[in-house]
Enzyme design. Structure first.
Site, short mmCIF file in Angstrom:
data_model
loop_
_atom_site.label_atom_id
_atom_site.label_comp_id
_atom_site.label_asym_id
_atom_site.label_seq_id
_atom_site.Cartn_x
_atom_site.Cartn_y
_atom_site.Cartn_z
N ASP A 1 -2.14 -4.99 1.30
CA ASP A 1 -1.47 -3.82 1.86
C ASP A 1 -0.02 -4.09 2.24
OD1 ASP A 1 -3.71 -2.00 1.78
OD2 ASP A 1 -4.59 -3.20 3.37
N GLU B 1 0.85 -1.18 0.00
CA GLU B 1 0.00 0.00 0.00
C GLU B 1 0.89 1.24 0.00
OE1 GLU B 1 -3.83 1.99 0.92
OE2 GLU B 1 -2.57 1.31 -0.71
#
Length: 252
Positions: A108, A80
């Site tokens: 992420d 992310e």
């Protein structure tokens, strides 16, 4: 809300989130709740990985001050915060190296200690509801899900919370502080309720004299901006500037 975001989040996070939204035609000055949500999610992802390393014996260690020993490796790979092309390049590289199953959606983080991708969620609702939504979307037992709420609750796959209690408490405290600061400024209700957010948006636009010609809508879909943050910040220092300290909300 916009002023709150700029005051209470690290300037680098604000800049990344703002640029990401603008690249997708989303105006941080208009969709301020989304702006706040993106900044919050980014900060939690960075805090999740902060200070966690793997030593030469493959053990997970926590180092909170000074430069880590050269023999230490970051436990988490931050996915992310990168543009989509670079993010998928990182994911493919991880899969080729670790033989991990390639996820259908960009996660992420990647946890080198547990050898699994991690999906982080931050919700204003019940954690179990948001967890089920995430699990239903991902449809993979290989991706570990960890959900945090603004009330201090959390939920993770198989009740495996990955981090030590102190690290998780740091994240929970930050989220609770954000909630309290929003509430003290009269922003929390509109942040939680879509209906209230729409009403507040109309009020704000009217007060600015900007209603004419503008559609009064609030998007509730997951913003693609969460996955297109500028990769230029993700250098070999692994966002060292973010690891120094996060700005605290100023007192009223």
């Amino acid at each position: 809300m916009e002023d709150f975001v700029r005051q209470c989040f690290n300037p680098m996070i604000v800049e990344l989130a703002e640029k990401a939204m603008k690249e997708y035609g989303e105006d941080p000055k208009i969709e301020t709740n989304k702006f706040a949500a993106i900044c919050t999610h980014l900060e939690v992802c960075f805090m999740y990985s902060d200070f966690h390393f793997i030593n030469e014996l493959g053990e997970s260690v926590i180092i909170e001050s000074g430069d880590p020993n050269a023999l230490l490796k970051h436990r988490f790979e931050i996915i992310e915060g990168r543009d989509r092309t670079m993010a998928w390049t990182v994911v493919n590289s991880i899969c080729n190296t670790t033989r991990a199953e390639k996820p259908k959606f960009l996660p992420d983080l990647y946890d080198y200690k547990e050898n699994r991708f991690v999906e982080i969620g931050v919700t204003r609702r019940e954690v179990h509801i948001y967890y089920l939504e995430k699990a239903n979307k991902i449809k993979s037992e290989k991706t570990h899900i960890h959900i945090f709420s603004f009330t201090g609750e959390e939920m993770a796959t198989k009740a495996d919370y990955t981090l030590d209690e102190e690290s998780r408490a740091r994240i929970k405290t930050r989220l609770f502080t954000i909630r309290q600061e929003m509430a003290s400024r009269g922003l929390w209700d509109s942040f939680v309720s879509p209906r209230e957010a729409k009403r507040q948006l109309k009020k704000d636009l009217k007060s600015q004299g900007r209603c004419a010609g503008l559609p009064i809508t609030v998007s509730h879909r997951t913003s693609p901006a969460l996955k297109i943050l500028e990769s230029m910040w993700m250098d070999s220092n692994r966002t060292a500037a973010l690891r120094v300290s996060f700005l605290k909300c100023p007192k009223k």
